[in-house]
Design a protein around this motif. Structure first.
Motif, PDB file in Angstrom:
ATOM      1  N   MET A   1       0.817  -1.202   0.000  1.00 22.20           N
ATOM      2  CA  MET A   1       0.000   0.000   0.000  1.00 22.20           C
ATOM      3  C   MET A   1       0.859   1.264   0.000  1.00 22.20           C
ATOM      4  O   MET A   1       0.505   2.270  -0.624  1.00 22.20           O
ATOM      5  CB  MET A   1      -0.934   0.013   1.216  1.00 22.20           C
ATOM      6  CG  MET A   1      -1.972  -1.101   1.244  1.00 22.20           C
ATOM      7  SD  MET A   1      -2.900  -1.289  -0.303  1.00 22.20           S
ATOM      8  CE  MET A   1      -3.651   0.320  -0.469  1.00 22.20           C
ATOM      9  N   ALA A   2       1.998   1.214   0.715  1.00 21.46           N
ATOM     10  CA  ALA A   2       2.900   2.375   0.719  1.00 21.46           C
ATOM     11  C   ALA A   2       3.391   2.673  -0.697  1.00 21.46           C
ATOM     12  O   ALA A   2       3.482   3.837  -1.108  1.00 21.46           O
ATOM     13  CB  ALA A   2       4.087   2.110   1.647  1.00 21.46           C
ATOM     14  N   GLY A   3       3.690   1.608  -1.452  1.00 18.07           N
ATOM     15  CA  GLY A   3       4.106   1.789  -2.837  1.00 18.07           C
ATOM     16  C   GLY A   3       3.020   2.398  -3.699  1.00 18.07           C
ATOM     17  O   GLY A   3       3.277   3.260  -4.544  1.00 18.07           O
ATOM     18  N   ILE A   4       1.778   1.974  -3.461  1.00 16.03           N
ATOM     19  CA  ILE A   4       0.632   2.499  -4.217  1.00 16.03           C
ATOM     20  C   ILE A   4       0.453   3.992  -3.949  1.00 16.03           C
ATOM     21  O   ILE A   4       0.254   4.790  -4.873  1.00 16.03           O
ATOM     22  CB  ILE A   4      -0.654   1.717  -3.849  1.00 16.03           C
ATOM     23  CG1 ILE A   4      -0.567   0.294  -4.416  1.00 16.03           C
ATOM     24  CG2 ILE A   4      -1.899   2.427  -4.368  1.00 16.03           C
ATOM     25  CD1 ILE A   4      -1.625  -0.639  -3.877  1.00 16.03           C
ATOM     26  N   PHE A   5       0.552   4.390  -2.678  1.00 11.85           N
ATOM     27  CA  PHE A   5       0.402   5.807  -2.335  1.00 11.85           C
ATOM     28  C   PHE A   5       1.620   6.610  -2.805  1.00 11.85           C
ATOM     29  O   PHE A   5       1.486   7.755  -3.239  1.00 11.85           O
ATOM     30  CB  PHE A   5       0.198   5.963  -0.828  1.00 11.85           C
ATOM     31  CG  PHE A   5      -1.214   5.706  -0.376  1.00 11.85           C
ATOM     32  CD1 PHE A   5      -2.094   6.751  -0.185  1.00 11.85           C
ATOM     33  CD2 PHE A   5      -1.672   4.416  -0.163  1.00 11.85           C
ATOM     34  CE1 PHE A   5      -3.403   6.530   0.220  1.00 11.85           C
ATOM     35  CE2 PHE A   5      -2.969   4.166   0.246  1.00 11.85           C
ATOM     36  CZ  PHE A   5      -3.845   5.230   0.438  1.00 11.85           C
ATOM     37  N   HIS A   6       2.799   6.007  -2.692  1.00  8.50           N
ATOM     38  CA  HIS A   6       4.021   6.700  -3.109  1.00  8.50           C
ATOM     39  C   HIS A   6       4.024   6.974  -4.616  1.00  8.50           C
ATOM     40  O   HIS A   6       4.499   8.018  -5.069  1.00  8.50           O
ATOM     41  CB  HIS A   6       5.238   5.856  -2.715  1.00  8.50           C
ATOM     42  CG  HIS A   6       6.550   6.506  -3.010  1.00  8.50           C
ATOM     43  ND1 HIS A   6       7.008   7.625  -2.339  1.00  8.50           N
ATOM     44  CD2 HIS A   6       7.516   6.203  -3.928  1.00  8.50           C
ATOM     45  CE1 HIS A   6       8.182   7.984  -2.822  1.00  8.50           C
ATOM     46  NE2 HIS A   6       8.519   7.139  -3.785  1.00  8.50           N
ATOM     47  N   LYS A   7       3.451   6.036  -5.389  1.00  7.98           N
ATOM     48  CA  LYS A   7       3.400   6.175  -6.851  1.00  7.98           C
ATOM     49  C   LYS A   7       2.177   6.967  -7.330  1.00  7.98           C
ATOM     50  O   LYS A   7       1.935   7.106  -8.531  1.00  7.98           O
ATOM     51  CB  LYS A   7       3.382   4.795  -7.512  1.00  7.98           C
ATOM     52  CG  LYS A   7       4.631   3.958  -7.267  1.00  7.98           C
ATOM     53  CD  LYS A   7       5.847   4.548  -7.953  1.00  7.98           C
ATOM     54  CE  LYS A   7       7.065   3.635  -7.787  1.00  7.98           C
ATOM     55  NZ  LYS A   7       8.252   4.178  -8.460  1.00  7.98           N
TER      56      LYS A   7
ATOM     57  N   PHE B   1      -6.792   3.719  -7.556  1.00  6.96           N
ATOM     58  CA  PHE B   1      -7.124   2.321  -7.847  1.00  6.96           C
ATOM     59  C   PHE B   1      -7.054   1.460  -6.580  1.00  6.96           C
ATOM     60  O   PHE B   1      -6.896   0.240  -6.664  1.00  6.96           O
ATOM     61  CB  PHE B   1      -6.183   1.761  -8.917  1.00  6.96           C
ATOM     62  CG  PHE B   1      -6.345   2.402 -10.264  1.00  6.96           C
ATOM     63  CD1 PHE B   1      -7.423   2.089 -11.088  1.00  6.96           C
ATOM     64  CD2 PHE B   1      -5.424   3.342 -10.713  1.00  6.96           C
ATOM     65  CE1 PHE B   1      -7.579   2.684 -12.328  1.00  6.96           C
ATOM     66  CE2 PHE B   1      -5.565   3.938 -11.958  1.00  6.96           C
ATOM     67  CZ  PHE B   1      -6.652   3.605 -12.766  1.00  6.96           C
ATOM     68  N   TYR B   2      -7.172   2.091  -5.442  1.00  8.09           N
ATOM     69  CA  TYR B   2      -7.088   1.444  -4.127  1.00  8.09           C
ATOM     70  C   TYR B   2      -7.989   0.197  -4.029  1.00  8.09           C
ATOM     71  O   TYR B   2      -7.521  -0.884  -3.645  1.00  8.09           O
ATOM     72  CB  TYR B   2      -7.442   2.485  -3.058  1.00  8.09           C
ATOM     73  CG  TYR B   2      -7.479   2.013  -1.633  1.00  8.09           C
ATOM     74  CD1 TYR B   2      -6.310   1.809  -0.913  1.00  8.09           C
ATOM     75  CD2 TYR B   2      -8.700   1.812  -0.979  1.00  8.09           C
ATOM     76  CE1 TYR B   2      -6.352   1.408   0.419  1.00  8.09           C
ATOM     77  CE2 TYR B   2      -8.749   1.419   0.339  1.00  8.09           C
ATOM     78  CZ  TYR B   2      -7.573   1.218   1.041  1.00  8.09           C
ATOM     79  OH  TYR B   2      -7.624   0.819   2.349  1.00  8.09           O
TER      80      TYR B   2
END
Length: 397
Positions: A356-362, A367-368
């Motif tokens: 999830m950190a990668g998703i928010f960082h990118k 698309f959560y």
């Protein structure tokens, strides 16, 4: 007899409520520290809880068997009580890492002992009901921690938010007193060092499917419990208070889901129950992704009301899987089983948080719901194998 069973469940439910508040304060910590620390850095923070949890869960099996469940559980409570009292008094970031490590170690001991006590005192569907009741208190702990800290963060005393952990320390003292006066432990304290052996037993296909499901279940739950407030704050542009309230209602619906499950499981087969819950979760996630993609401008605030409903159907899954396997495993292997579950849970939590950190960082958190759907599809497929695969064991293993 019913009174005795309730007396057994009550201190265990309070114990899981306490550890739930500690473990799920990560959502609050992420919100408070995200202004000074990157999401990438915060994603690693959870590993300081999960890695010690995984290591200690394997190392403490013999110690718990020799010490006894109740004494080990009291030790874990005293351990986290002292650290929670110290947390607001130490004004440096690195102490969060130490504190999370202590919480992880405490929960590893607590989970092994609590599930062992349940295994020693309940059977069959009553065991499944007890697991769901105890896990329900875990979800209400998430509700309390989000409501409590959310209220504190919007008050005139927001700068003192870390002192909220003193309330958890007080609950720990109450739980220690309840456990000392209880008569929940009747098993013989083991002096046989070979009890922790028999690793081949856990290589059976049904148990392997179960351990993989545990990994992905915690992966998914962590993606909601720790990162949903950040999703609401970043994507829906709500303040910290409303972000935490939305997460609190996810926990409240999860509590209701597990409480209802503790009653319904006495009437229905676990497999059908799981499939129905998964289908509802899929439907809600797809509906949320459609809202985000096509109706984000006009209807985005509907997500605040729709996403917490997932808790009703997601929360029954973990206790149902746990109780199905716990019923199949002999008592002498319970400590080791739960320790492996804790390892899989820890890995799932850490990997889920990094994911999830990668998703928010990118910056792809729009698309959560879709990213959460992928691991749930793996769980869905493995559930069929788990149900179809029998488990047999030799007492000499």
């Amino acid at each position: 007899m019913n009174v005795n069973k309730n007396q057994i469940k009550l201190p265990l439910m309070l114990n899981f409520l306490i550890f739930s508040m500690l473990l799920n304060s990560m959502g609050v910590i992420i919100l408070q520290l995200s202004t000074t620390i990157s999401y990438k850095g915060l994603g690693v923070l959870e590993s300081f809880k999960d890695i010690p949890m995984a290591i200690v869960s394997l190392l403490c099996v013999n110690w718990i068997a020799k010490t006894g469940n109740k004494k080990a559980l009291i030790f874990a409570l005293i351990f986290i009580m002292i650290s929670s009292i110290a947390l607001p008094l130490v004004e440096v970031f690195w102490f969060f890492k130490i504190w999370l490590s202590i919480v992880g170690v405490g929960f590893a001991i607590a989970k092994i002992t609590v599930f062992s006590i349940i295994k020693n005192n309940f059977k069959d569907k009553q065991l499944a009901s007890a697991v769901s009741s105890v896990d329900a208190s875990f979800m209400i702990g998430i509700f309390f921690v989000n409501i409590g800290f959310g209220s504190l963060l919007t008050s005139n005393y927001a700068q003192y938010w870390k002192y909220g952990f003193w309330i958890i320390a007080l609950l720990s003292i109450i739980n220690v007193l309840m456990l000392r006066n209880s008569k929940i432990e009747k098993e013989q304290i083991s002096e046989n060092k070979k009890e922790s052996g028999g690793w081949k037993f856990f290589l059976k296909p049904k148990l392997i499917y179960f351990f993989i499901i545990v990994f992905f279940m915690v992966f998914v739950e962590q993606s909601f419990n720790s990162w949903l407030p950040s999703f609401f704050k970043n994507n829906l542009k709500v303040n910290s208070y409303f972000a935490l309230q939305a997460s609190a209602f996810l926990a409240l619906f999860s509590f209701i889901g597990r409480l209802v499950t503790s009653r319904l499981i006495l009437r229905f087969h676990w497999f059908k129950f799981v499939l129905i819950c998964l289908l509802f979760v899929f439907s809600i996630l797809i509906a949320c992704q459609v809202l985000i993609y096509y109706f984000y401008t006009d209807l985005k605030f509907l997500l605040i009301f729709i996403m917490p409903l997932i808790g009703l159907f997601l929360s029954p899954l973990f206790p149902l899987y746990n109780s199905e396997i716990l019923n199949k495993v002999p008592k002498e292997k319970t400590h080791l089983l739960v320790s492996i579950v804790v390892v899989c849970s820890s890995l799932g939590s850490s990997v889920g948080s990094l994911y999830m950190a990668g998703i928010f960082h990118k910056n792809v958190s729009n698309f959560y719901p879709l990213f959460i759907l992928f691991p749930l599809l793996i769980i869905f497929g493995l559930t069929f194998f788990l149900n179809k695969t029998p488990i047999t064991y030799d007492r000499n293993q």
